[in-house]
Design a protein around this motif. Structure first.
Motif, PDB file in Angstrom:
ATOM      1  N   ALA A  90      80.739 -20.923 146.420  1.00 32.02           N
ATOM      2  CA  ALA A  90      80.814 -20.089 147.628  1.00 32.02           C
ATOM      3  C   ALA A  90      82.273 -19.874 148.033  1.00 32.02           C
ATOM      4  O   ALA A  90      82.652 -18.770 148.457  1.00 32.02           O
ATOM      5  N   TYR A  91      83.068 -20.936 147.916  1.00 31.92           N
ATOM      6  CA  TYR A  91      84.508 -20.840 148.222  1.00 31.92           C
ATOM      7  C   TYR A  91      85.177 -19.799 147.320  1.00 31.92           C
ATOM      8  O   TYR A  91      85.905 -18.917 147.793  1.00 31.92           O
ATOM      9  N   ILE A  92      84.922 -19.915 146.013  1.00 28.10           N
ATOM     10  CA  ILE A  92      85.546 -19.004 145.045  1.00 28.10           C
ATOM     11  C   ILE A  92      85.128 -17.561 145.308  1.00 28.10           C
ATOM     12  O   ILE A  92      85.960 -16.643 145.292  1.00 28.10           O
ATOM     13  N   GLU A  93      83.848 -17.342 145.560  1.00 29.48           N
ATOM     14  CA  GLU A  93      83.350 -15.983 145.777  1.00 29.48           C
ATOM     15  C   GLU A  93      83.941 -15.377 147.051  1.00 29.48           C
ATOM     16  O   GLU A  93      84.271 -14.188 147.091  1.00 29.48           O
ATOM     17  N   ALA A  94      84.087 -16.191 148.098  1.00 33.95           N
ATOM     18  CA  ALA A  94      84.649 -15.690 149.353  1.00 33.95           C
ATOM     19  C   ALA A  94      86.103 -15.282 149.184  1.00 33.95           C
ATOM     20  O   ALA A  94      86.535 -14.226 149.671  1.00 33.95           O
ATOM     21  N   MET A  95      86.882 -16.115 148.483  1.00 35.53           N
ATOM     22  CA  MET A  95      88.285 -15.780 148.268  1.00 35.53           C
ATOM     23  C   MET A  95      88.438 -14.583 147.328  1.00 35.53           C
ATOM     24  O   MET A  95      89.352 -13.772 147.477  1.00 35.53           O
ATOM     25  N   ARG A  96      87.509 -14.461 146.395  1.00 32.62           N
ATOM     26  CA  ARG A  96      87.536 -13.298 145.503  1.00 32.62           C
ATOM     27  C   ARG A  96      87.253 -12.024 146.308  1.00 32.62           C
ATOM     28  O   ARG A  96      87.851 -10.972 146.051  1.00 32.62           O
ATOM     29  N   ALA A  97      86.361 -12.127 147.296  1.00 34.20           N
ATOM     30  CA  ALA A  97      86.038 -10.970 148.135  1.00 34.20           C
ATOM     31  C   ALA A  97      87.258 -10.518 148.938  1.00 34.20           C
ATOM     32  O   ALA A  97      87.482  -9.324 149.134  1.00 34.20           O
ATOM     33  N   VAL A  98      88.047 -11.496 149.404  1.00 36.79           N
ATOM     34  CA  VAL A  98      89.267 -11.157 150.141  1.00 36.79           C
ATOM     35  C   VAL A  98      90.244 -10.422 149.220  1.00 36.79           C
ATOM     36  O   VAL A  98      90.841  -9.410 149.595  1.00 36.79           O
ATOM     37  N   GLN A  99      90.397 -10.941 148.008  1.00 37.57           N
ATOM     38  CA  GLN A  99      91.280 -10.303 147.035  1.00 37.57           C
ATOM     39  C   GLN A  99      90.802  -8.888 146.712  1.00 37.57           C
ATOM     40  O   GLN A  99      91.598  -7.946 146.619  1.00 37.57           O
ATOM     41  N   ASP A 100      89.492  -8.721 146.560  1.00 38.29           N
ATOM     42  CA  ASP A 100      88.933  -7.400 146.262  1.00 38.29           C
ATOM     43  C   ASP A 100      89.208  -6.421 147.398  1.00 38.29           C
ATOM     44  O   ASP A 100      89.553  -5.261 147.165  1.00 38.29           O
ATOM     45  N   ASP A 101      89.043  -6.893 148.633  1.00 40.51           N
ATOM     46  CA  ASP A 101      89.260  -6.027 149.793  1.00 40.51           C
ATOM     47  C   ASP A 101      90.714  -5.569 149.851  1.00 40.51           C
ATOM     48  O   ASP A 101      91.001  -4.383 150.070  1.00 40.51           O
ATOM     49  N   PHE A 102      91.637  -6.519 149.650  1.00 38.50           N
ATOM     50  CA  PHE A 102      93.052  -6.160 149.667  1.00 38.50           C
ATOM     51  C   PHE A 102      93.388  -5.208 148.511  1.00 38.50           C
ATOM     52  O   PHE A 102      94.151  -4.249 148.678  1.00 38.50           O
ATOM     53  N   SER A 103      92.797  -5.461 147.360  1.00 37.96           N
ATOM     54  CA  SER A 103      93.046  -4.606 146.202  1.00 37.96           C
ATOM     55  C   SER A 103      92.587  -3.174 146.473  1.00 37.96           C
ATOM     56  O   SER A 103      93.322  -2.216 146.224  1.00 37.96           O
ATOM     57  N   ASN A 104      91.378  -3.032 147.014  1.00 33.66           N
ATOM     58  CA  ASN A 104      90.812  -1.703 147.241  1.00 33.66           C
ATOM     59  C   ASN A 104      91.537  -0.946 148.347  1.00 33.66           C
ATOM     60  O   ASN A 104      91.705   0.274 148.274  1.00 33.66           O
TER      61      ASN A 104
END
Length: 381
Positions: free
Chosen positions: A185-199
């Motif tokens: 869950a930790y990894i997926e949440a941080m990945r979501a933050v990275q995805d949002d910033f990327s997009n």
């Protein structure tokens, strides 16, 4: 350091040692220990205090992009930490996490784009963290231009409230799930933050999702991702063609057209399989200039804008003429009214003189004969 378009770390009031044990394929266990700095040490490094940055050959004073200088954040961190309590109501330990610190950077060859990248990153940070965002500073004395940002929870909040990974992990733990699921869950949440910033930020500057990190990608896949990033970067450049001329309608239409072209390209790419890299790379090569169709849209928007501008100028001129006429009319009315008022004042003065003379006559009659003359009533004293 190598550039990373955005990266997050967490710090406590006191530094600590962290050990990590890894089991190799042959069964050997290797344990590594690293020293984690305190938030004070990190802020001193941001501020470029000499003793705190020995890894910098020629430290230069950082630029303040937002908020307060790094060392002014420290009292805010201390205040929050002194008021923080855990779930059992206990005070926060000295090694308890109390500040979120991040870095966002560009490769040196893109340094001309860094000012806009920094502004776009700041807008994203302000929207995400609000008043918890305390300081954003810029460094240009390392291999790549970068900015540092520091986030502190509000009084009464938990550290989890500003850290997406810890928040997600805690929620899964409360649901009674095991440690492995909490980590996921930790990894997926941080990945979501990275995805949002990327997009929302990085892609428009031509940056790929992971940056320079090594991944198991074929050359075609890597080229495809680079081409996609280039598409979004050039879409933004097309919008700037209109922006520089000040035509807001043109900006909107150019952006919409660019989005359509990008979407069409991506849809076509889905059916190309392993050839996607070469195809997108070749197509992206033509994106150093806006397409004729997009330029036509911008030119059309320019003409419409000019037409509306002339119409607005005509309205403004008519409004001014009407206003001038109205002012003149009102001025004339005021002048006439003043003359009437003066006439009334003169008439009033005459009547007052008459009344005064009449009063004297009446008083004389009263005193002399005890009665008023003619049909005047008797004045009693």
């Amino acid at each position: 350091m190598s550039y990373q378009f955005i990266h997050f770390d967490s710090y406590a009031r006191e530094g600590s040692k962290q050990s990590k044990t890894v089991t190799k394929k042959n069964g050997d266990k290797i344990t590594t220990t690293k020293q984690v700095k305190s938030i004070r040490q990190i802020l001193e490094e941001q501020a470029r205090i000499e003793a705190a940055c020995p890894h910098i050959d020629q430290p230069r004073r950082p630029g303040l992009l937002y908020g307060v200088p790094p060392m002014e954040v420290l009292p805010m961190v201390e205040e929050w930490a002194e008021n923080a309590k855990d779930a059992q109501g206990r005070r926060l330990r000295k090694d308890g996490l109390c500040a979120l610190v991040g870095v966002a950077s560009l490769p040196r060859e893109m340094e001309d784009d860094f000012p806009q990248f920094a502004e776009d990153t700041l807008a994203w940070l302000k929207e995400k963290y609000g008043d918890r965002l305390k300081s954003v500073i810029v460094h240009d004395d390392e291999a790549h231009p970068h900015l540092h940002f520091t986030v502190v929870p509000r009084i009464g909040e938990r550290f989890d409230d500003i850290h997406d990974g810890y928040k997600a992990s805690k929620q899964v733990k409360q649901e009674g799930k095991k440690k492995g699921e909490q980590n996921l869950a930790y990894i997926e949440a941080m990945r979501a933050v990275q995805d949002d910033f990327s997009n929302r930020v990085a892609m428009s500057h031509g940056l790929t999702r992971i940056g320079p990190g090594r991944r198991r990608l074929t050359r075609a896949q890597w080229k495809a991702e680079k081409a996609q990033a280039r598409f979004f970067s050039n879409a933004k450049a097309v919008a700037k063609v209109a922006s520089k001329q000040g035509y807001k309608d043109g900006i909107h239409k150019a952006e919409e057209k660019a989005k359509t072209i990008i979407q069409e390209a991506q849809e076509q790419a889905k059916g190309l399989g392993s050839k996607i890299g070469g195809w997108l790379a070749g197509l992206a090569g033509a994106w150093h200039k806006p397409t004729a169709e997009v330029l036509a849209e911008v030119e059309k928007a320019k003409k419409e804008s000019d037409k509306e501008k002339k119409k607005a100028e005509t309205y403004a001129q008519k409004a001014k003429e009407w206003a001038d006429q109205r002012v003149a009319t009102v001025g004339n009315q005021i002048t006439v009214q003043k003359e009437k008022t003066k006439e009334l004042e003169r008439d009033l003065e005459k009547e007052q003189e008459k009344s005064k003379g009449l009063g004297e006559v009446v008083a004389w009659y009263e005193k002399k004969f005890g009665i008023a003359p003619g049909n005047f009533n008797k004045l009693k004293k």
